[in-house]
Design an enzyme around this catalytic site. Structure first.
Site, short mmCIF file in Angstrom:
data_model
loop_
_atom_site.label_atom_id
_atom_site.label_comp_id
_atom_site.label_asym_id
_atom_site.label_seq_id
_atom_site.Cartn_x
_atom_site.Cartn_y
_atom_site.Cartn_z
N CYS A 10 72.19 -63.31 53.87
CA CYS A 10 73.78 -63.99 54.23
C CYS A 10 73.58 -64.54 52.46
O CYS A 10 74.96 -65.65 51.84
CB CYS A 10 73.29 -65.76 54.40
SG CYS A 10 73.41 -65.07 56.51
N HIS A 46 76.70 -74.10 52.88
CA HIS A 46 76.25 -73.30 53.42
C HIS A 46 76.49 -73.75 55.01
O HIS A 46 77.37 -72.32 55.50
CB HIS A 46 74.91 -72.92 53.41
CG HIS A 46 74.74 -71.35 54.00
ND1 HIS A 46 75.15 -70.42 54.11
CD2 HIS A 46 73.62 -71.74 55.26
CE1 HIS A 46 74.32 -69.48 54.45
NE2 HIS A 46 73.79 -69.82 55.16
N HIS A 51 80.42 -66.65 60.43
CA HIS A 51 79.26 -66.49 59.49
C HIS A 51 79.43 -65.34 59.38
O HIS A 51 80.02 -64.43 60.37
CB HIS A 51 78.27 -66.43 60.19
CG HIS A 51 76.82 -67.11 59.17
ND1 HIS A 51 76.66 -66.07 58.38
CD2 HIS A 51 75.83 -67.60 59.22
CE1 HIS A 51 75.90 -66.93 57.60
NE2 HIS A 51 75.20 -67.40 58.12
#
Length: 387
Positions: A147, A281, A315
């Protein structure tokens, strides 16, 4: 170091559609694109939802709701849009990409002996073939560090530009929701159980995946001035840190994110008090959000304003850093903070101003975008308004 790094173009896809207007109406408008998935069978999973895109809004690409899209044409469309916005032909510009590769071929490869995966399934081939097709320069590299992959691509491009090794670089990321990656997160019980992503909120139950891709043209300030290009924003600092706390869980005090943010601020020559907004995040998981809050407070104190755009986009895994950099650029340019949607009530362990459930007008000049990944990898970007 030879020059400042500026951003002169971008292309972006989210579940809301292609381009900046789709981001403005969807992400900043607090939209919800979490829907039951049709492109693969979800009967054996704990959830059936993701933020997926379908339609013909991507130039040259039609995406069926019943098939996992190929990454290459989506990525190519974003790179072309970024170069067109920048008014740059791409010659001599390296292509740095965050991607785990095109997952569509994986089932047949493992289930049918003797088959070979198509080249586009390999991350390095995605970068090489798109770069060659569009006449970009070298290196053409792919990063697969989960990520923070496309954040790493942006940092590499910025280092090449600022160090005088390239006048411009194209930095990108792509992830299209696929069955095998979805299954892994589902088996780890990371997915939301109520069909929504609720970062920093009491009652949050997990994350959901989303389709996403973005490309940015980074350029030296001198090159942009010489070409008469419009500067959309400045990338003044970046930092990476590895805390190595756990294979999948973040450091409970957000130590890695805090270290990455401090490094980025040092490079930018900025004090934490000068930061007006943090694109966090913010995965909506119990472990991430509380740990990230501790890291944020350690660096910025109690007064910083943050939000998590994963509450609307889902996400985006390897595409996360690139897409969220574009979102942060729009926040700086438009003077609007994107909301954290799905917020129910305060969590004492997440005591930050997270712009709950509605966007907010704000005069912001300096922003930080944070990303974290499995294995304790963390990255931060400092983005500043063009003028």
């Amino acid at each position: 170091m030879s020059d400042d790094v500026v951003i002169t173009g971008y292309g972006v896809l989210t579940a809301f559609g292609f381009g900046a207007d789709a981001v403005r109406s969807g992400v900043f408008g607090g939209g919800d694109r979490f829907r039951p998935i049709e492109r693969f069978d979800t009967a054996r999973f704990r959830t059936d939802r993701a933020a997926v895109y379908s339609g013909d809004g991507v130039p040259g690409v039609t995406i069926s709701p019943l098939e996992t899209p190929a990454q290459a044409p989506v990525l190519r469309a974003c790179v072309v849009a970024a170069l067109e916005m920048a008014g740059h032909d791409g010659s001599g510009a390296p292509l740095l990409l965050g991607s785990a590769g095109d997952r569509r071929a994986d089932p047949s490869f493992w289930q049918t002996p003797g088959t070979e995966p198509p080249l586009d399934s390999l991350p390095g081939q995605l970068a090489h073939r798109i770069g060659a097709d569009l006449g970009l320069g070298t290196p053409r590299l792919a990063y697969v560090n989960a990520c923070i992959a496309s954040t790493t691509a942006i940092i590499t491009g910025a280092q090449l530009v600022r160090g005088g090794h390239a006048r411009a670089a194209v930095c990108a990321g792509v992830h299209m929701v696929s069955a095998d990656i979805f299954a892994k997160f589902d088996s780890g019980q990371a997915m939301s159980t109520d069909g929504a992503v609720r970062p920093f909120s009491l009652g949050r139950t997990g994350l959901l995946h989303g389709d996403g891709a973005a490309a940015l043209v980074l350029e030296s300030a001198a090159s942009a001035a010489q070409r008469g290009a419009t500067v959309l924003g400045r990338l003044t600092g970046w930092g990476m840190a590895a805390d190595g706390h756990h294979v999948v869980r973040p450091h409970p005090d957000g130590a890695g994110l805090a270290a990455a943010a401090r490094a980025a601020l040092r490079m930018a020559g900025r004090e934490p008090s000068s930061v007006d907004y943090v694109n966090a995040h913010g995965t909506g998981t119990a472990f991430n959000d509380s740990a990230e809050t501790r890291g944020l407070r350690e660096v910025f104190g109690p007064g910083v304003t943050v939000s998590s755009t994963k509450s609307t986009t889902g996400h985006l895994l390897e595409a996360t850093g690139a897409v969220e950099a574009v979102i942060t650029l729009l926040a700086l340019a438009d003077g609007v903070l994107p909301p954290t949607m799905g917020y129910l009530e305060p969590d004492p362990e997440c005591d930050v101003d997270c712009v709950p459930n509605a966007s907010r007008v704000a005069n912001i000049r300096v922003a930080v975008s944070l990303n974290a990944a499995f294995g304790g990898a963390n990255a931060a970007l400092v983005l500043e308004r063009a003028s």
